[in-house]
Write a protein that holds these residues in place. Structure first.
Motif, short mmCIF file in Angstrom:
data_model
loop_
_atom_site.label_atom_id
_atom_site.label_comp_id
_atom_site.label_asym_id
_atom_site.label_seq_id
_atom_site.Cartn_x
_atom_site.Cartn_y
_atom_site.Cartn_z
N LEU A 104 0.82 -1.20 0.00
CA LEU A 104 0.00 0.00 0.00
C LEU A 104 0.86 1.25 0.00
N LEU A 106 0.74 5.47 1.27
CA LEU A 106 0.15 6.14 2.42
C LEU A 106 -0.41 7.50 2.02
N GLU A 139 6.08 5.90 13.90
CA GLU A 139 7.36 5.38 13.40
C GLU A 139 8.01 6.46 12.55
N LEU A 140 9.33 6.51 12.58
CA LEU A 140 10.00 7.47 11.70
C LEU A 140 9.80 7.01 10.26
N LYS A 141 9.60 7.96 9.38
CA LYS A 141 9.39 7.59 7.98
C LYS A 141 10.72 7.70 7.24
N MET A 142 11.34 6.54 7.00
CA MET A 142 12.61 6.53 6.28
C MET A 142 12.36 6.87 4.81
N GLU A 199 12.01 -0.79 4.47
CA GLU A 199 12.63 0.27 3.68
C GLU A 199 14.13 0.08 3.63
N TYR A 251 9.02 -2.91 8.85
CA TYR A 251 7.93 -2.31 9.61
C TYR A 251 6.55 -2.82 9.21
N VAL A 313 5.32 8.12 10.29
CA VAL A 313 4.16 7.32 9.89
C VAL A 313 3.35 7.02 11.16
C1 9MJ Z 1 8.64 4.15 6.24
N1 9MJ Z 1 8.81 4.56 5.00
O1 9MJ Z 1 9.50 4.34 7.09
C2 9MJ Z 1 5.49 2.54 6.35
N2 9MJ Z 1 7.39 3.49 6.57
O2 9MJ Z 1 3.38 1.36 6.45
C3 9MJ Z 1 7.00 3.03 7.80
N3 9MJ Z 1 6.44 3.18 5.69
C4 9MJ Z 1 4.28 2.02 5.75
N4 9MJ Z 1 5.80 2.45 7.67
C5 9MJ Z 1 2.39 1.00 5.60
N5 9MJ Z 1 7.70 3.16 8.95
C6 9MJ Z 1 2.70 1.41 4.35
C7 9MJ Z 1 3.92 2.07 4.44
#
Ligand code: 9MJ
Length: 695
Positions: A104, A106, A139-142, A199, A251, A313
């Protein structure tokens, strides 16, 4: 552990001293199982818990023993053995993989209000009282590349890019090279099947290292860590991926058989227990206001971590609620990505200047009206190449939006078309080299435009000389850019070998030159004649040949003559040397100019016979030696140099990490300490018998 674990993982060629190996297959199989288990535990301690449990030497010794066992009993090799990370042959194209469950994307939130609306939408969909709290996990978004890993009965069997969310590319062999990714899940509670999402990204430090190396070997640099990670992961040759220290955090979850998490936090805990790296910075929040506080906290903190994160996220923690919420279009209703605004400012392109690199590549640079972006003053941005300029239609006189993400060199995001003044024209790279006037070329399918005048272009000569004298090459201190330019202009030097024939009278007339400096430069030139082979190879500045490749070639060929005689096929057969590098080296040595230069180097007495700093084999890999007492067969320095030459370490003090103490006459406290620590003590003769036969 950093050094040895970061080295390319293919250890199949290692010749090592190992403990006595079992002769019968059952004992060998059991020992291999114990070793794999132990190696995995150390790996998890290092990569998942950030708490190393062994030294490099101990880790290497275990790995070497496993390699030796698998060499003796090839039937023991299994795909999930830690010895099997690199080794797959390059492919001509990636196959495609259909995800069992779609990956998916986001929805985005850009403000606190957006986050509160997300909270309200979720509660409405769940039929909840709007005042009741929902548990969220932040969560940190990498900012990397999303991938999906399939583990079957605990064994890593397949890895794919996200692709369009339904079908991605099969990058299994490249993902296997990631040191932190377990090839087998730890523990015995493994599901029959699980798709694990995460990621892949690069740290700023590694991004800088890769770009510096590419710059040195005349390859175009990556614009940002994300592109570099993508480029590294989508290599057709897994050995190249193995040389880039890619990181991964997991994650998410796709299809699963035999495991069902209750909460997102529980899922992440389970991942850690299986030995999968997860981002340690996460937080459970009891309501959306706590989420907003977390997002605010990371606004500043994000600049202190060594990778790009572009947001947070936010996920509903309870998996049953997640399932109830489901998804709309391609985005889950139970998660949202809060995005921090990128640091963007507007400025004006005052000029576009073309630089000619060492290998003749033309790189356009925008000269900008100086502005501050996130506290850093910016006056230049790379425009990469003609395609990039055309894609964004960047013209001299334009107002542009530039952005700096993390530590990266700024890039031009877009042109502010409304602000474009009258009379601007599309920018085209010149048809001729700005330095020598030779018509430029752009090979089919390449983004780079080049000046083909390799031998005579002053700009290429200038950068080639600067490279040759630089610290990591011949290290000729004192000879500055201006001196080089004057020497070239006066026709005193045509190739780097001419430096060795310079006389004081040649130097004295140069600007910014004095009697003393001239002497110092001549001394430095004289001293550099006794350089190492790897420095000399690196100094030639061949395309695609950076420091690492130079070292590899020096170790393999030992002399310039042998290297010069190698064919592209022979070069390609060298471990870590790919086709492109092999062809570049062979083409360089086939040039008549190169032959002339090699003759001159020889006449000048440049001796670059071997690299005593670089090991010639891994015979002693993982072993640490300490010498003590009076040695009679060779000096302590010579003995230590031998150990290093064959891949071992020489240390001055005894510790638990010491493999051998070599004791001469009148050994004192080191001997006592070694005995108390049960370190093997060798006589000089015994040490000599361990040396390879060639010594
Ligand atoms: C990243 N990019 O760090 C998700 N993400 O969860 C984290 N991406 C994600 N979760 C569901 N920490 C779709 C994408």
């Amino acid at each position: 552990m950093a050094t040895s674990q970061d080295a390319p993982a293919d250890v199949s060629n290692r010749k090592t001293m190992t403990p006595t190996l079992p002769d019968d297959i059952h004992a060998a199989a059991e020992r291999a199982r114990v070793l794999r288990d132990e190696l995995q535990r150390h790996n998890i301690a290092y990569y998942v818990h950030d708490a190393p449990t062994v030294s490099d030497a101990e880790y290497d010794a275990l790995m070497n023993e496993l390699v030796a066992l698998e060499t003796k009993f090839p039937e023991l090799v299994s795909p999930d053995s830690p010895t099997q990370r690199v080794g797959a042959a390059p492919v001509s194209a990636f196959g495609s993989i259909t995800h069992k469950r779609p990956m998916l994307s986001l929805g985005n939130a850009f403000s606190d209000e957006d986050l509160r609306s997300f909270d309200t939408r979720a509660k409405r969909a769940l039929g909840m009282d709007l005042a009741a709290p929902v548990d969220y996990i932040c969560e940190l978004k990498m900012d990397g590349l999303a991938v999906s890993l399939t583990y079957e009965n605990g064994v890593f069997t397949q890895g794919a890019t996200r692709g369009d969310g339904t079908t991605g590319e099969d990058i299994t062999q490249n993902l296997r090279t990631l040191k932190s990714l377990p090839l087998r899940l730890h523990g015995d509670k493994c599901p029959a099947l699980i798709e694990i999402r995460g990621e892949v990204f690069l740290t700023h430090q590694e991004f800088a290292r890769i770009n510096a190396e590419r710059e040195k070997s005349g390859e175009p640099t990556f614009a940002n860590p994300r592109n570099a990670a993508a480029g590294s992961l989508r290599q057709l040759d897994p050995r190249i991926t193995a040389g880039r220290r890619l990181q991964i955090y997991l994650y998410g979850i796709g299809e699963t058989q035999g495991y069902r998490p209750d909460t997102q936090a529980g899922l992440l805990d389970q991942y850690r227990a299986w030995g999968l790296p997860t981002n340690p910075f996460r937080q459970l929040c009891a309501n959306i206001e706590e989420v907003i506080a977390f997002v605010g906290e990371w606004q500043d903190k994000k600049n202190a971590i060594d990778y790009d994160m572009d947001g947070v996220v936010v996920k509903v923690n309870d998996i049953r609620l997640q399932e109830e919420l489901g998804q709309v279009a391609r985005a889950p209703r139970w998660a949202i990505a809060y995005k921090y605004p990128a640091l963007q400012v507007q400025t004006k392109v005052e000029d576009i200047v073309v630089q000619v690199g060492r290998t003749g590549s033309l790189t356009p640079l925008a000269w900008l009206a100086s502005v501050a972006v996130g506290g850093v003053k910016v006056s230049r941005a790379t425009l990469h190449n003609q395609d990039e300029i055309e894609r964004k239609d960047i013209r001299i006189g334009d107002t542009v939006v530039i952005q700096r993400a993390g530590e990266v060199i700024p890039e031009v995001v877009r042109v502010v078309l409304e602000a474009r003044p009258e009379g601007t024209v599309p920018y085209r790279l010149p048809d001729t080299c700005p330095s020598c006037g030779t018509p430029v070329v752009r090979p089919e399918g390449e983004a780079v435009t080049r000046c083909p005048n390799v031998a005579g272009c002053p700009a290429q000569l200038q950068t080639r000389f600067e490279h040759f004298v630089s610290r990591n090459a011949l290290d000729i201190a004192g000879l500055g850019e201006r001196h080089i330019a004057q020497l070239i202009a006066a026709g005193l030097v045509k190739d780097p070998a001419d430096l060795f024939f310079l006389k004081k009278d040649d130097l004295l007339p140069l600007e910014r030159m004095g009697d003393k400096l001239a002497d110092n430069i001549l001394n430095a030139i004289e001293k550099s004649k006794k350089t190492t082979l790897s420095r000399l190879i690196f100094g030639f500045g061949m395309r695609h040949v950076g420091e690492r490749a130079s070292t590899v070639l020096a170790r393999r060929y030992h002399t310039l003559e042998k290297l010069a005689a190698a064919t592209a096929d022979e070069l390609e057969a060298v471990h870590e040397i790919g086709r492109i590098t092999a062809e570049s080296v062979a083409a360089f040595f086939a040039l008549p100019e190169t032959k002339t230069m090699l003759d001159k180097l020889h006449r000048a007495g440049v001796e670059a016979a071997g690299d005593d700093s670089a090991p010639v084999s891994d015979h002693f890999a993982g072993k640490t030696f300490v010498f003590t007492g009076a040695l009679t067969q060779r000096t302590r320095e010579e003995a230590e140099a031998l150990v290093r030459r064959f891949g071992g370490r020489a240390s001055g003090s005894v510790s638990k990490q010491t493999s051998y103490l070599v004791a001469g006459e009148n050994a004192g406290s080191k001997l006592t300490k070694a005995q108390s620590l049960n370190v093997t003590v060798l006589t000089e003769d015994e040490f000599a018998s361990l040396l390879p036969d060639s010594v």
